[in-house]
Structures are given as C-alpha cells and as structure tokens.
Design an enzyme around this catalytic site. Sequence first.
Site: not given
Ligand code: NAP
Length: 490
Positions: A173, A248, A282, A380
């Site tokens: 997904k 991650e 990130c 963040e």
């Molecule tokens: P997010 O809002 O947590 O979303 C990530 C993924 O999770 C998306 O596909 C999202 O779907 C899905 N999701 C949201 N709620 C969910 C739930 N209740 N159950 C299952 N899946 C769910 O994060 P983001 O805004 O896309 O990404 C930014 C974050 O990612 C930042 O905090 C960044 O630091 C982190 N990040 C970490 C790394 C690492 O390797 N440490 C790398 C890159 C990014 P939708 O898109 O449909 O909402």
Amino acid sequence: MQEYKLFINGEWVESSDGGTFDDINPATLELIGKIHKASDEDVKNAVDSAEDAFDSWSSTPAPQRAKILFRAARMLEERKEELARLMTSEMGKVLKEARGDVQEAIDITYYAAGEGRRLFGETTPSELPDKFAMTVRRPIGVVGLITPWNFPLAIPAWKMMPALISGNTLVLKPASDTPIMAIELVKILTEAGLPKGVLNLVTGGGDTVGSAIVHNKKIRAVSFTGSLETGKWILGEAGKEMKRVSLELGGKNPIIVMDDADLNLAIDGIIWGAFGTTGQRCTAASRVIAHEKILPALLQKLIERTKKLRLGNGLGENTDVGPVINNSQLQKIAKYADIGKNEGAKLALGGRIAHPLPGYFFEPTIFTDVTPDMRIAREEIFGPVVCLLTASDLEEAIRIANSVEYGLSSSIYTGNIKNAFKAIEKIDAGITYINASTIGAEIHLPFGGVKSTGNGTREAGTTTIEEFTELKTVYIDYSGKLQKAQIDIE
Ligand code: NAP
C-alpha cells in the site's frame, strides 16, 4: 485523464465499490491521475492471492527469483529519466533528486538480486561428535508493505526487492499522495516476469486500506515507513496478533558545527541537509548545533546562501527547492513557524507560505535563538525549516543532540579527530556522518534509527534480509545413537 487500477492476482482491476481519489501535482495543482481506492473486499482478495502464490514462489530457487529482479533493475535503468520526470510531477522533488530516488531503486534492486546467490545461514561445530549444526533462512509468508510519499520509488523498492528475493509474497500500500510511482514499479516487476499473485498493490487511505492490511490475519509481517504516530499505532495493532513489525519512523537530525570546522563545507552540508527535498526527508538536518564561537559567522553565511535558493517547479532547470507535498503539510509547517515565534525563537529568514506557482510552497526558513526545550527543536516539522542552537563545547552539543525522542541521522563538522570519534561514540543515532550532511544513505549499508525512530530493525545493507526472513536452526545427528546436549558432554 489516466486511471490507475489495483493490482490483484496478476490483473489490473477496478475497485470493487467503484471508489477513486485524485493524484495532484503539488507544484501546479494539476490533476495527474485518478486512482482506484481499494475496498475491504479488495484488500482481502489481495491478501488471499498473495497467500495462494506463496507456496510456489517460496519454493522457486532464490537464484531463479533473482533473474526477475535483475531484469527489473535493467528496465528501471532504461526508464530512469522518464520515471524521474513522472516523480517530480507527482511528488514535487527537483529533477536531479528524483533521478537519485530512481537510482536508489535501481541500486537496491541489483543488490537484492545479488542476494539470490547468498541468503547466507551459518554453520558451526556441534558440541557432540558426529553431529552437524547450521542455520537456514526461510521466508516469513505474506508481508504487508506500507510506504510514505517522500521517496515514492526508492522506499517501496527498498522493501519489495529484499522481501521478494527472500521468497515472501506481498501486499503493497503506497502513500495516497504518490501511488503512481509504486504502480510503475509493480508494472516493471510484472513485465520482468514476476508470477501472478506474488505482488499485489492496493491503493487508498491509511486508515482504511492500511488498517485492513495490518488487521488481516493472513499477513504475517508488516514493514512500515512513515510517521511516529502511525508507526506506534501499527505496532500496537499488529502486536495483538503477534505479527512481526519493522518500523522506520521520523527524525530530528542534528548537525554539530565545532569551532575548528571548515565553515564553508559545513554550510554546504546544512543547505543540502535542511532544504534538499524541501526538508521532507526523514534524515533532514532540522537542527544545527553551532559552537558559540563560530555562530555569528555561520549564521551570516547561512542566511546569504539560503537567500539564493530558488523555489519553483522541480522540473525547472534553475529550481533549487520544490513544493511541499500537500496543503495539510503546508499548513502544518506554517503552524510550526508561528509556534517558533511564539515560544521566543527569532525568525532569521523565511517563515511564510510562498507563491511562485499555484502549488504548495514554503520559504526556506531559519530560526535562531532556539533552545532545546522548544517544540521547534524537538518535533519533526518535515519542511524547509532549520533551527540554530548553540553550545559552548562538544559535550554540551552532544547533550543537545541527544535531547530529542528521535535518533535517526546525525552529523558533526570538525577538524579534530578526537571530536569526530567522541561524536561516533556518544551521539544516540543510527547514522553519524563526519564532515558530511545528515542525508545521503548508500543502499549497501544498514539504514535505521534508535529511540522512537524505530523498533530496532535496519533496512538495506546485509541487514535487509534479516527483516524479511526467519532463521531455522538445523541439527543433523549422524552418530546413529541418542546423544544428549549438555548431558553427555559437560
Ligand atoms: P504517515 O502519515 O505515517 O503515512 C505513511 C503511510 O502509512 C502512508 O501510506 C499512509 O497512508 C499510511 N497510513 C496512515 N495511517 C495508517 C493506518 N492507520 N494504518 C496503516 N497505514 C496507515 O507518514 P507520511 O506523512 O507519509 O511520511 C512522512 C513520515 O515518514 C515522516 O515522519 C518521516 O520522517 C517518515 N519517514 C521515515 C523514513 C525512515 O526510513 N526512517 C523514511 C522516510 C520517511 P496515506 O498516504 O493514505 O495516509
């Protein structure tokens, strides 16, 4: 308008309830695709199809699985420029960074394909005579992959390729802001010969489609990259069913600049770390901890250089900083700029929504007079905002670096080898760079963080195979008699 369907059991299919959502270019607000939204039934079908495919795929010799990945890597290479342009239109990052994102996907695909002839276990002597001991790797089963939008090709590839070479079958997904890049990757793998059912793709919201994956009993492991908030929720829910989870999550990554540092080199690293990918990495450098002696000079140079950054469409030749991903992220960054001002930090540059185009742009922003207790120094922001803090010596700088709940990347600029080694020893982070910025991971080294950045797993590098395999320990007794460990021989 192009429509993008779900990929279930080797077929591109419409959502069973007809739902769709829009995919928008964040620089221009143009609609670039209609995406099918998976229903609960679609997610169930995707998981069932992955389960059906598991026996055959996991029994296929890994070097044969690898042939498909090698083909996919070559196809990615051939399509690199086209995919990079599509990525910039969908996600906004400037073209040269989008090319880097595609390159990362190419690199991990080749790397994982190479694992097809490794997937090493261990052999070790038994404590008993005429007995052989070893470990072998087995796939986990049906694995759910949930990915964010900031590396829309690289992160799905970082998860899919090691998971596939290990013999798992998958339900992916991707983020709702960038599904097309993941769809292109699925098309490439399919064209490269991946059998039906091995890889399934369901697009739609996290709270519906993502949640349905996490809760499906046939999913044995969930590999998630995204925010801390979502990661915590997934860990809790998946834990109830004893699923394996790898997380991650976010970062609040510091660059320490010592008084013996090459300031111009440090400025290059800060600009790249703080404003590359519009701060939406990130590993973004969102905190600079400067030695008090060099702070005025550093600040002056940083402001001069930041003022020269040009905002615009990432496809433009002269663009340095692209848009942020969507309106809610834009408003969140603007809110943090207000929070910073209200808690007493000084806005040295930027701090406002910008309008070079109709899309979602925020000015590269520098806050000074930031103290470690402020929210802008701890939380963040995920945008082009950098906070300057000061320290009187290395010990204080490291204490500040470690004062947040995250621990992903970190960096120190110094001309003194003792400072460099102290930083390696004492900074709580999964990655420490010496005289380089906080961003720029290479795929053959482990990637991940400590504290709330994750739950101990590491992607990429040799560790990536650990994320997607189970170890089985095997004892072969050829003595022809009952031998008792710990009892026959003390
Ligand atoms: P997010 O809002 O947590 O979303 C990530 C993924 O999770 C998306 O596909 C999202 O779907 C899905 N999701 C949201 N709620 C969910 C739930 N209740 N159950 C299952 N899946 C769910 O994060 P983001 O805004 O896309 O990404 C930014 C974050 O990612 C930042 O905090 C960044 O630091 C982190 N990040 C970490 C790394 C690492 O390797 N440490 C790398 C890159 C990014 P939708 O898109 O449909 O909402």
